[in-house]
Design a protein around this motif. Structure first.
Motif, PDB file in Angstrom:
ATOM      1  N   ILE A 152       0.841  -1.196   0.000  1.00 45.86           N
ATOM      2  CA  ILE A 152       0.000   0.000   0.000  1.00 45.86           C
ATOM      3  C   ILE A 152       0.877   1.247   0.000  1.00 45.86           C
ATOM      4  N   LEU A 153       0.419   2.289  -0.674  1.00 41.47           N
ATOM      5  CA  LEU A 153       1.056   3.593  -0.671  1.00 41.47           C
ATOM      6  C   LEU A 153       0.263   4.510   0.254  1.00 41.47           C
ATOM      7  N   HIS A 154       0.969   5.271   1.081  1.00 41.57           N
ATOM      8  CA  HIS A 154       0.317   6.182   2.015  1.00 41.57           C
ATOM      9  C   HIS A 154       0.924   7.562   1.809  1.00 41.57           C
ATOM     10  N   SER A 155       0.143   8.467   1.247  1.00 44.17           N
ATOM     11  CA  SER A 155       0.617   9.809   0.917  1.00 44.17           C
ATOM     12  C   SER A 155       0.315  10.791   2.041  1.00 44.17           C
ATOM     13  N   HIS A 156       1.279  11.691   2.280  1.00 45.84           N
ATOM     14  CA  HIS A 156       1.130  12.725   3.303  1.00 45.84           C
ATOM     15  C   HIS A 156       1.400  14.081   2.657  1.00 45.84           C
ATOM     16  N   GLY A 157       0.432  14.610   1.962  1.00 39.09           N
ATOM     17  CA  GLY A 157       0.624  15.906   1.306  1.00 39.09           C
ATOM     18  C   GLY A 157       0.173  15.883  -0.138  1.00 39.09           C
ATOM     19  N   PHE A 158      -0.102  17.087  -0.672  1.00 39.89           N
ATOM     20  CA  PHE A 158      -0.714  17.179  -2.000  1.00 39.89           C
ATOM     21  C   PHE A 158       0.200  16.699  -3.123  1.00 39.89           C
ATOM     22  N   LYS A 159       1.524  16.762  -2.939  1.00 41.25           N
ATOM     23  CA  LYS A 159       2.445  16.411  -4.020  1.00 41.25           C
ATOM     24  C   LYS A 159       2.175  15.009  -4.558  1.00 41.25           C
ATOM     25  N   PHE A 160       2.183  14.022  -3.654  1.00 41.54           N
ATOM     26  CA  PHE A 160       2.001  12.648  -4.115  1.00 41.54           C
ATOM     27  C   PHE A 160       0.532  12.298  -4.322  1.00 41.54           C
ATOM     28  N   ASN A 161      -0.370  13.011  -3.640  1.00 44.25           N
ATOM     29  CA  ASN A 161      -1.786  12.831  -3.975  1.00 44.25           C
ATOM     30  C   ASN A 161      -2.002  13.106  -5.456  1.00 44.25           C
TER      31      ASN A 161
END
Length: 375
Positions: A87-96
């Protein structure tokens, strides 16, 4: 379960501290997390990377050109697949934005995101555009975590009641925070604290939405009441020059310290007589939870989850929404005048221990990952 946390960190603030605490708790539970820390090629080491190494947590620095670097996002995705992340877990708009817009069948790995808060940027500015893209991209993810109920108003209407949206408040490793609070603070700050009293502390990115300009302006009122007070504002950001200019204009240079980043915010909280959050917008600040755990009186804006976390006044002083600079200054003076009253501090100590532990946060995320990978 192998979890790849994705972040382009701007410092060592709430989102970064929450991530470090979560990764440590995940390792304790037998998961295999990894932090991918993106950054400009010119940056040798980010504060997040240095802190992860100090804590012996797994981190991979990933240098890439800023902006919508689609080519590099594909390299990251290929690397994640080859390393077998579940699973990938993004913290911030960049990777979203960079990875969230891939349909799951093309991405090959489920992806979730934690929304730590929006800055509500000026319309048609670059940040406003990024936030617009972010709100679009998260609709394609397998799960979205909000750090508080108040953040639901930030979501598109159709997502508010979606099954893939969950509220998981930030958690804190309280024992680690209390241990760190006993460690020495930086010499510059120590000397400042030793020569000023009382001490008012603000912590956060030096950006417009954090409201430090309001804090500096209102600190004049504190200076009129006390002989030699001190204001420490910890953090870095684009507003530094503007804030330093305002300090000079108000002739407060000998009473205001802006030391940049600090590796020991809990230690600074321990030395402060009052911790102030003057923000215009917030999610659930980790530093608020740290202040509650350390036991410092708190004065904060009525934004995001702050009022609820402070028990709507039971655990701290909450500024009315319509408050101005004079209100902030007068309330700071009032709190400092009677800071021996420990009732709100005692309430906060109990609340943070019972409702905002890192163990509880980790368990909720683990359940959330299982749901997202099964969808």
């Amino acid at each position: 379960m192998k979890v790849l946390h994705l972040i382009d960190s701007g410092g060592l603030y709430g989102a970064e501290k929450m991530l470090l605490a979560l990764v440590k708790a995940q390792m304790d539970q037998g998961l295999e997390p990894m932090i991918l820390s993106a950054g400009d090629p010119a940056i040798e080491e980010k504060p997040l990377e240095a802190e992860a190494k100090r804590l012996e947590l797994p981190i991979t620095p990933w240098r890439m050109k800023p902006g919508f670097n689609i080519r590099e996002s594909r390299r990251i995705l290929k690397w994640a697949i080859s390393d077998g992340y579940h699973i990938l877990h993004s913290h911030g708009f960049k990777f979203n934005v960079l990875l969230g817009n891939y349909p799951k069948r093309l991405r090959g790995i489920p992806m979730v995101a934690t929304l730590h808060g929006y800055v509500h940027a000026r319309r048609f500015s670059k940040m406003w555009f990024y936030e617009l893209l972010d709100r679009f991209a998260i609709t394609f993810l397998q799960g979205v975590v909000l750090v508080g109920e108040a953040m639901k108003k930030e979501l598109p209407d159709h997502m508010v009641t979606s099954e893939k949206v969950r509220v998981i408040p930030n958690g804190l490793d309280i024992d680690a925070i209390l241990l760190q609070a006993e460690q020495p603070i930086e010499r510059l700050a120590e000397e400042f604290v030793g020569s000023h009293s009382p001490i008012v502390l603000g912590v956060g990115r030096l950006s417009q939405e954090k409201g430090f300009d309001r804090l500096i302006d209102s600190f004049q009122i504190v200076c009129e009441k006390f002989d030699n007070p001190g204001l420490i504002i910890v953090g870095e950001g684009k507003q530094r020059v503007n804030l330093e200019t305002r300090v000079a204009e108000l002739e407060l240079g000998d009473k205001v310290l802006m030391p940049g980043y600090s590796s020991n915010v809990p230690g600074l909280l321990r030395t402060a007589n009052l911790f102030v959050i003057p923000s215009l917008t917030e999610g659930l600040p980790i530093t608020l939870l740290e202040a509650m755990a350390v036991g410092v009186p708190i004065l904060a804006s009525s934004v995001g989850e702050i009022p609820a976390v402070l028990g709507f006044g039971d655990g701290g002083y909450v500024l009315p929404e319509s408050s101005d600079i004079n209100d902030l200054g007068d309330l700071m003076v009032d709190v400092l005048d009677r800071f021996q009253d420990r009732s709100k501090v005692d309430w906060s100590l109990k609340e943070v221990a019972s409702s905002y532990s890192v163990e509880w946060m980790e368990r909720r995320y683990r359940e959330f990952y299982r749901r997202a990978t099964a969808s």
